[in-house]
Design a protein around this motif. Structure first.
Motif, PDB file in Angstrom:
ATOM      1  N   GLY A  61      15.465  -4.737 -69.581  1.00  0.00           N
ATOM      2  CA  GLY A  61      14.790  -5.709 -68.725  1.00  0.00           C
ATOM      3  C   GLY A  61      15.025  -5.355 -67.273  1.00  0.00           C
ATOM      4  O   GLY A  61      16.050  -4.748 -66.927  1.00  0.00           O
ATOM      5  N   HIS A  62      14.066  -5.697 -66.412  1.00  0.00           N
ATOM      6  CA  HIS A  62      14.142  -5.335 -64.992  1.00  0.00           C
ATOM      7  C   HIS A  62      13.776  -6.527 -64.116  1.00  0.00           C
ATOM      8  O   HIS A  62      12.891  -7.304 -64.462  1.00  0.00           O
ATOM      9  N   LEU A  63      14.401  -6.604 -62.979  1.00  0.00           N
ATOM     10  CA  LEU A  63      14.003  -7.513 -61.906  1.00  0.00           C
ATOM     11  C   LEU A  63      14.202  -6.756 -60.611  1.00  0.00           C
ATOM     12  O   LEU A  63      15.250  -6.150 -60.386  1.00  0.00           O
ATOM     13  N   ARG A  64      13.186  -6.748 -59.771  1.00  0.00           N
ATOM     14  CA  ARG A  64      13.290  -6.057 -58.483  1.00  0.00           C
ATOM     15  C   ARG A  64      12.539  -6.859 -57.443  1.00  0.00           C
ATOM     16  O   ARG A  64      11.516  -7.485 -57.727  1.00  0.00           O
ATOM     17  N   LEU A  65      13.071  -6.860 -56.231  1.00  0.00           N
ATOM     18  CA  LEU A  65      12.416  -7.579 -55.133  1.00  0.00           C
ATOM     19  C   LEU A  65      12.869  -6.997 -53.815  1.00  0.00           C
ATOM     20  O   LEU A  65      13.889  -6.336 -53.733  1.00  0.00           O
ATOM     21  N   GLY A  66      12.062  -7.247 -52.786  1.00  0.00           N
ATOM     22  CA  GLY A  66      12.418  -6.719 -51.478  1.00  0.00           C
ATOM     23  C   GLY A  66      11.320  -6.909 -50.460  1.00  0.00           C
ATOM     24  O   GLY A  66      10.454  -7.775 -50.606  1.00  0.00           O
ATOM     25  N   GLY A  67      11.363  -6.064 -49.440  1.00  0.00           N
ATOM     26  CA  GLY A  67      10.409  -6.142 -48.347  1.00  0.00           C
ATOM     27  C   GLY A  67       9.819  -4.783 -48.032  1.00  0.00           C
ATOM     28  O   GLY A  67      10.359  -3.739 -48.391  1.00  0.00           O
ATOM     29  N   THR A  68       8.688  -4.809 -47.347  1.00  0.00           N
ATOM     30  CA  THR A  68       7.962  -3.593 -46.992  1.00  0.00           C
ATOM     31  C   THR A  68       8.338  -3.178 -45.577  1.00  0.00           C
ATOM     32  O   THR A  68       8.193  -3.959 -44.639  1.00  0.00           O
ATOM     33  N   GLY A  77      16.193  -4.732 -53.889  1.00  0.00           N
ATOM     34  CA  GLY A  77      17.309  -4.811 -54.807  1.00  0.00           C
ATOM     35  C   GLY A  77      16.782  -4.762 -56.223  1.00  0.00           C
ATOM     36  O   GLY A  77      15.750  -5.357 -56.529  1.00  0.00           O
ATOM     37  N   ASP A  78      17.478  -4.032 -57.093  1.00  0.00           N
ATOM     38  CA  ASP A  78      17.066  -3.864 -58.491  1.00  0.00           C
ATOM     39  C   ASP A  78      18.170  -4.342 -59.416  1.00  0.00           C
ATOM     40  O   ASP A  78      19.348  -4.063 -59.182  1.00  0.00           O
ATOM     41  N   ILE A  79      17.776  -5.023 -60.474  1.00  0.00           N
ATOM     42  CA  ILE A  79      18.676  -5.339 -61.581  1.00  0.00           C
ATOM     43  C   ILE A  79      18.037  -4.758 -62.829  1.00  0.00           C
ATOM     44  O   ILE A  79      16.899  -5.096 -63.159  1.00  0.00           O
ATOM     45  N   THR A  97      21.468  -2.436 -57.937  1.00  0.00           N
ATOM     46  CA  THR A  97      21.461  -1.470 -56.839  1.00  0.00           C
ATOM     47  C   THR A  97      20.601  -1.923 -55.673  1.00  0.00           C
ATOM     48  O   THR A  97      19.659  -2.691 -55.831  1.00  0.00           O
ATOM     49  N   ALA A  98      20.956  -1.436 -54.498  1.00  0.00           N
ATOM     50  CA  ALA A  98      20.085  -1.517 -53.328  1.00  0.00           C
ATOM     51  C   ALA A  98      19.225  -0.262 -53.389  1.00  0.00           C
ATOM     52  O   ALA A  98      19.748   0.846 -53.472  1.00  0.00           O
ATOM     53  N   ALA A  99      17.909  -0.434 -53.392  1.00  0.00           N
ATOM     54  CA  ALA A  99      17.014   0.695 -53.670  1.00  0.00           C
ATOM     55  C   ALA A  99      16.004   0.926 -52.548  1.00  0.00           C
ATOM     56  O   ALA A  99      15.595  -0.003 -51.860  1.00  0.00           O
ATOM     57  N   VAL A 100      15.610   2.185 -52.416  1.00  0.00           N
ATOM     58  CA  VAL A 100      14.539   2.604 -51.508  1.00  0.00           C
ATOM     59  C   VAL A 100      13.398   3.108 -52.382  1.00  0.00           C
ATOM     60  O   VAL A 100      13.600   3.941 -53.269  1.00  0.00           O
ATOM     61  N   TYR A 101      12.197   2.591 -52.143  1.00  0.00           N
ATOM     62  CA  TYR A 101      10.979   3.028 -52.833  1.00  0.00           C
ATOM     63  C   TYR A 101      10.161   3.835 -51.846  1.00  0.00           C
ATOM     64  O   TYR A 101       9.867   3.369 -50.750  1.00  0.00           O
TER      65      TYR A 101
END
Length: 192
Positions: A61-68, A77-79, A97-101
């Motif tokens: 399962g995944h949850l991710r959210l953030g800003g552009t 941030g990703d779980i 994790t703190a992630a960069v896309y």
């Protein structure tokens, strides 16, 4: 194995329709975004004195959210969690994790991601439980298939690695040197 094959077929069909969907809803990234979904993955653990441990397949399962930050870069941030239940015992592994896309071509939905953060282990073995936490990273790729003005279906592939270290049960160390590697495919719904 059958579930992995079905998941791969769903992703392939979605990719076939990518150009049609993108023509109807162009890729635009701005402001806050959030995504969540499920997948299937293979977990390969190792630890001090464990010998060779087999890979196990199960649901993720995944949850991710953030800003552009720009049309090319999103921060978030990703779980990501992998879990398996068998004979009343449940094992859960994951990364936060703190992630960069990074989107190499802003007009496309293709992205690469990388993140650093924490890794966790939790096991419930028909009574006694054990857990541990350490550090980890996530690498991945995906493709936003725009299906609405602000909604995308997002097939993803992720590699999660974690060094949990000591795993404790009732305050006592029961496993040392625990490491976990998870490779998974999933499908998220992303709101831009």
């Amino acid at each position: 194995m059958r579930t992995l094959l079905r998941s791969s077929m769903v992703v392939a069909v979605l990719l076939l329709f990518a150009s049609v969907l993108e023509a109807q809803h162009p890729q635009v990234r701005k402001g806050f975004w959030i995504g969540f979904g499920i997948g299937y993955g293979s977990a390969k653990p190792s630890c001090d004195g464990c010998g060779t441990l087999n890979s196990e397949g199960s649901w993720t399962g995944h949850l991710r959210l953030g800003g552009t930050m720009s049309p090319h870069v999103l921060l978030g941030g990703d779980i990501d969690v992998w879990t398996k239940s068998d004979s009343g015992a449940t094992l859960s592994l994951g990364n936060v994790t703190a992630a960069v896309y990074y989107y190499p071509n802003p007009a496309s939905g293709l992205f690469l991601k990388g993140g650093l953060g924490g890794s966790a282990f939790n096991g419930d073995f028909n009574g006694p439980s054990a857990d541990g936490a350490g550090y980890g990273f996530t690498l991945g790729a995906g493709y936003d298939l725009r299906v609405g003005t602000n909604i995308s279906l997002t097939p993803v592939a992720n590699l999660m690695w974690g060094h949990v270290g000591d795993i404790k049960s009732n305050g006592s160390v029961v496993i040392t040197g625990w490491k976990q590697t998870i490779f998974e495919f999933g499908l998220d719904v992303t709101f831009h």
